[in-house]
Design an enzyme around this catalytic site. Sequence first.
Site, mmCIF file in Angstrom:
data_model
loop_
_atom_site.group_PDB
_atom_site.id
_atom_site.type_symbol
_atom_site.label_atom_id
_atom_site.label_comp_id
_atom_site.label_asym_id
_atom_site.label_seq_id
_atom_site.Cartn_x
_atom_site.Cartn_y
_atom_site.Cartn_z
ATOM 1 N N CYS A 1 4.123 3.923 8.908
ATOM 2 C CA CYS A 1 4.356 5.079 8.048
ATOM 3 C C CYS A 1 5.217 6.121 8.777
ATOM 4 O O CYS A 1 4.886 6.538 9.885
ATOM 5 C CB CYS A 1 3.036 5.711 7.617
ATOM 6 N N ALA B 1 0.647 5.535 -0.519
ATOM 7 C CA ALA B 1 -0.147 6.753 -0.729
ATOM 8 C C ALA B 1 0.261 7.403 -2.041
ATOM 9 O O ALA B 1 1.439 7.612 -2.306
ATOM 10 C CB ALA B 1 0.068 7.717 0.429
ATOM 11 N N PRO C 1 0.850 -1.202 0.000
ATOM 12 C CA PRO C 1 0.000 0.000 0.000
ATOM 13 C C PRO C 1 0.880 1.243 0.000
ATOM 14 O O PRO C 1 1.761 1.381 0.860
ATOM 15 C CB PRO C 1 -0.796 -0.129 1.304
#
EC number: 1.3.1.-
Length: 331
Positions: A109, A26, A24
């Site tokens: 993150c 962003a 994943p």
Amino acid sequence: MKKINNNLKIGYKLYEDVIAIPAPMAGYTDLPFRTICEEFGAKLTFTEMVNAKALCYEDEKTFSMLNVKGQKYDIAVQIFGSEVEYMTGAVKTINQLGIFSHIDINMGCPAPKIVKNGDGSALMKTPELAAEIVKNAKKVSKLPITVKIRKGVNEKSVNALEFAQLMQDSGADAITIHGRTANQYYSGTADWDIIKEIKENLSIPIIGNGDVKSPEDVQKIIEYTNCDAVLIGRGSQGNPFIFSQINDFFKNGVYDEIDDYTRIVTALKHYKKAIDIFGESTAVREMRKQLNCYLKGIKNSCSIKNAINTELSYKKVIKILSDFSKSLTLN
């Protein structure tokens, strides 16, 4: 053609026949990217990181990130946040949608705008809160709950093993470990030793992440750490082909290199998907970074990148890429 030792035992226990998974990311793992990855053999994909609180407030832009139209295989949602109430609410909402395979909680993150709110890798500094988030998510979820972490916040606070054990005790169904600290971002070398150590000490599936950019890297990290599957981030940017290469590598022991013409043709296909899904004004801007990844390393592509990065017309961008692809067939 590349060759491999095929005598490896692979298997992400929550899914069958999954070796490598696009991480994943962003700004990257949106719907067009995921469908392209599926076309090249990815059997499991992740949404971009979704704000749990915004999801609870039914934010339109946030919900649009959950669009899976046209996808054929398993899709997982990654959420971020640090408030138990909103994380639990987001898990409930995702379960109710009935279209996702599992929910991943981001605790790795390193982006300042995420960390400053206590989210992402900041949760590795508050393990008790992280444990409460996972416990409450498990209470309300019919879907598996997984967690993504890093080696630690910095080299002075490497707590990945203890943190991973706590996540397992709290009910996590699997853990992904990126072998860098949050302070490292993506610099230096990923520490595969920490992945190996966690795998040796936990009973749930462990997914390795960090410095995996080729089928050979997948082989190396699995052989070294015994991880159950591999998450590929930057190595998949502009390179969805890596998933078909990995599948071929593990199935047949060989894989084909991708030529520059195929890269540009695929970039065009990706671009057109983005136009169809997001519309011209959004796609022209958002696709610039994706196209730059496809063009990276291709001879004489610098002027093409410059033209794309300033062009506002999607038709002109398509012409620039089409003309460039034709020039590659003449070389």
